[in-house]
Design a protein around this motif. Structure first.
Motif, PDB file in Angstrom:
ATOM      1  N   TYR A  76       6.505  44.116  36.175  1.00 37.41           N
ATOM      2  CA  TYR A  76       7.813  44.025  35.636  1.00 37.41           C
ATOM      3  C   TYR A  76       8.284  42.556  35.932  1.00 37.41           C
ATOM      4  N   ASN A 126       5.127  41.549  30.834  1.00 38.67           N
ATOM      5  CA  ASN A 126       6.078  42.575  31.286  1.00 38.67           C
ATOM      6  C   ASN A 126       5.326  43.776  30.916  1.00 38.67           C
ATOM      7  N   GLY A 127       5.204  44.610  31.982  1.00 41.38           N
ATOM      8  CA  GLY A 127       4.567  45.872  31.754  1.00 41.38           C
ATOM      9  C   GLY A 127       2.868  45.875  31.857  1.00 41.38           C
TER      10      GLY A 127
END
Length: 140
Positions: A76, A126-127
Protein backbone atom coordinates in the motif's frame (compact mmCIF):
# COMPACT_ATOMS: atom_id res chain seq x y z
CA UNK A 1 -8.22 -21.53 0.07
CA UNK A 2 -6.97 -21.94 3.63
CA UNK A 3 -3.50 -20.75 2.62
CA UNK A 4 -5.02 -17.58 1.15
CA UNK A 5 -6.84 -16.86 4.41
CA UNK A 6 -3.79 -17.61 6.57
CA UNK A 7 -1.36 -15.51 4.53
CA UNK A 8 -3.63 -12.66 3.45
CA UNK A 9 -2.80 -13.31 -0.22
CA UNK A 10 -5.43 -12.76 -2.88
CA UNK A 11 -4.26 -15.55 -5.18
CA UNK A 12 -1.86 -18.48 -5.40
CA UNK A 13 -0.81 -20.63 -8.35
CA UNK A 14 0.86 -24.06 -8.18
CA UNK A 15 2.18 -26.15 -11.06
CA UNK A 16 3.30 -29.76 -10.71
CA UNK A 17 3.84 -32.39 -13.44
CA UNK A 18 1.93 -30.37 -16.05
CA UNK A 19 -1.05 -29.72 -13.75
CA UNK A 20 -1.57 -26.05 -12.96
CA UNK A 21 -3.98 -24.94 -10.23
CA UNK A 22 -4.77 -21.30 -9.51
CA UNK A 23 -6.86 -20.24 -6.52
CA UNK A 24 -7.92 -16.59 -6.30
CA UNK A 25 -10.31 -14.54 -4.27
CA UNK A 26 -11.72 -11.06 -4.49
CA UNK A 27 -11.48 -8.78 -1.50
CA UNK A 28 -15.22 -8.71 -0.71
CA UNK A 29 -16.75 -10.47 2.27
CA UNK A 30 -18.63 -13.03 0.16
CA UNK A 31 -15.89 -13.72 -2.36
CA UNK A 32 -16.06 -16.93 -4.37
CA UNK A 33 -12.95 -19.06 -4.74
CA UNK A 34 -12.19 -20.10 -8.30
CA UNK A 35 -10.11 -23.03 -9.50
CA UNK A 36 -8.55 -23.01 -12.95
CA UNK A 37 -8.62 -26.09 -15.18
CA UNK A 38 -5.31 -27.81 -15.93
CA UNK A 39 -3.32 -25.90 -18.52
CA UNK A 40 -2.46 -27.62 -21.77
CA UNK A 41 0.99 -26.82 -23.05
CA UNK A 42 1.20 -25.35 -26.56
CA UNK A 43 3.36 -27.25 -29.06
CA UNK A 44 6.86 -25.81 -29.39
CA UNK A 45 7.35 -23.31 -32.19
CA UNK A 46 9.58 -24.31 -35.11
CA UNK A 47 13.23 -23.40 -34.56
CA UNK A 48 13.41 -20.91 -37.45
CA UNK A 49 10.32 -19.04 -36.23
CA UNK A 50 11.84 -18.71 -32.75
CA UNK A 51 14.99 -17.20 -34.24
CA UNK A 52 13.10 -14.53 -36.15
CA UNK A 53 11.11 -13.31 -33.14
CA UNK A 54 12.87 -10.87 -30.85
CA UNK A 55 11.54 -9.46 -27.62
CA UNK A 56 11.53 -5.70 -27.23
CA UNK A 57 14.44 -4.48 -25.12
CA UNK A 58 13.66 -4.12 -21.44
CA UNK A 59 13.82 -0.57 -20.09
CA UNK A 60 17.08 0.22 -18.35
CA UNK A 61 16.72 0.19 -14.57
CA UNK A 62 17.15 3.51 -12.82
CA UNK A 63 20.60 4.01 -11.32
CA UNK A 64 20.28 3.73 -7.56
CA UNK A 65 19.54 1.29 -4.77
CA UNK A 66 16.47 -0.95 -4.88
CA UNK A 67 14.29 -1.06 -1.80
CA UNK A 68 13.11 -4.69 -1.65
CA UNK A 69 10.11 -6.23 0.06
CA UNK A 70 11.11 -8.01 3.27
CA UNK A 71 8.07 -10.32 3.01
CA UNK A 72 5.22 -11.65 0.92
CA UNK A 73 2.13 -9.48 1.15
CA UNK A 74 0.15 -6.63 -0.35
CA UNK A 75 1.79 -3.25 -0.82
CA UNK A 76 0.00 0.00 0.00
CA UNK A 77 1.46 3.34 -1.07
CA UNK A 78 -0.63 5.43 1.33
CA UNK A 79 -1.55 5.07 5.02
CA UNK A 80 -5.33 5.17 4.33
CA UNK A 81 -7.40 4.95 1.13
CA UNK A 82 -8.17 8.70 1.04
CA UNK A 83 -4.73 9.87 2.22
CA UNK A 84 -1.89 11.02 -0.04
CA UNK A 85 0.94 8.58 -0.83
CA UNK A 86 3.82 8.30 1.63
CA UNK A 87 6.22 9.31 -1.16
CA UNK A 88 6.18 9.99 -4.88
CA UNK A 89 8.83 9.98 -7.59
CA UNK A 90 11.13 12.96 -7.13
CA UNK A 91 10.68 13.21 -3.34
CA UNK A 92 13.77 13.46 -1.15
CA UNK A 93 13.59 11.02 1.77
CA UNK A 94 15.49 10.60 5.00
CA UNK A 95 16.89 7.30 6.23
CA UNK A 96 14.16 5.45 8.12
CA UNK A 97 11.30 7.43 6.55
CA UNK A 98 8.29 5.24 5.67
CA UNK A 99 8.05 4.72 1.91
CA UNK A 100 5.06 2.35 1.85
CA UNK A 101 3.39 -0.45 3.81
CA UNK A 102 3.34 -4.19 3.15
CA UNK A 103 0.36 -5.97 4.70
CA UNK A 104 1.10 -9.55 5.66
CA UNK A 105 -1.33 -11.69 7.65
CA UNK A 106 -3.46 -8.65 8.60
CA UNK A 107 -0.40 -6.81 9.95
CA UNK A 108 0.68 -3.50 8.40
CA UNK A 109 4.49 -3.43 8.12
CA UNK A 110 6.09 -0.05 7.30
CA UNK A 111 8.87 -0.18 4.71
CA UNK A 112 11.53 2.36 5.72
CA UNK A 113 14.04 4.04 3.45
CA UNK A 114 17.36 2.22 3.95
CA UNK A 115 19.22 5.49 3.35
CA UNK A 116 18.62 9.12 2.54
CA UNK A 117 18.16 9.99 -1.11
CA UNK A 118 15.73 10.81 -3.87
CA UNK A 119 12.90 8.50 -5.01
CA UNK A 120 13.83 7.75 -8.63
CA UNK A 121 11.17 5.16 -9.33
CA UNK A 122 8.26 3.39 -7.63
CA UNK A 123 8.04 -0.12 -9.10
CA UNK A 124 4.71 -1.30 -7.63
CA UNK A 125 1.09 -0.24 -7.72
CA UNK A 126 -1.14 0.38 -4.72
CA UNK A 127 -2.78 -2.88 -3.63
CA UNK A 128 -0.40 -5.05 -5.65
CA UNK A 129 0.69 -8.44 -4.24
CA UNK A 130 4.46 -8.61 -3.76
CA UNK A 131 6.92 -11.42 -3.13
CA UNK A 132 9.87 -11.60 -0.75
CA UNK A 133 12.82 -9.71 -2.23
CA UNK A 134 10.75 -8.04 -4.95
CA UNK A 135 12.01 -4.50 -5.72
CA UNK A 136 9.50 -1.87 -4.56
CA UNK A 137 11.28 1.41 -5.26
CA UNK A 138 14.61 2.86 -6.38
CA UNK A 139 16.44 5.46 -4.24
CA UNK A 140 19.23 7.47 -5.85
Amino acid sequence: AGILNETGLSEIEVEHDGLKIRVARTLTASAPVTLAAPAVAAPPAPAQAAESVTAPPAPAPAAGDAVKSPMVGTVYLQPQPDAPSFVKVGDTVAEGQTLMIVEAMKTMNPIPAPRAGKILEILVLNGQPVEFGEPLAIIG
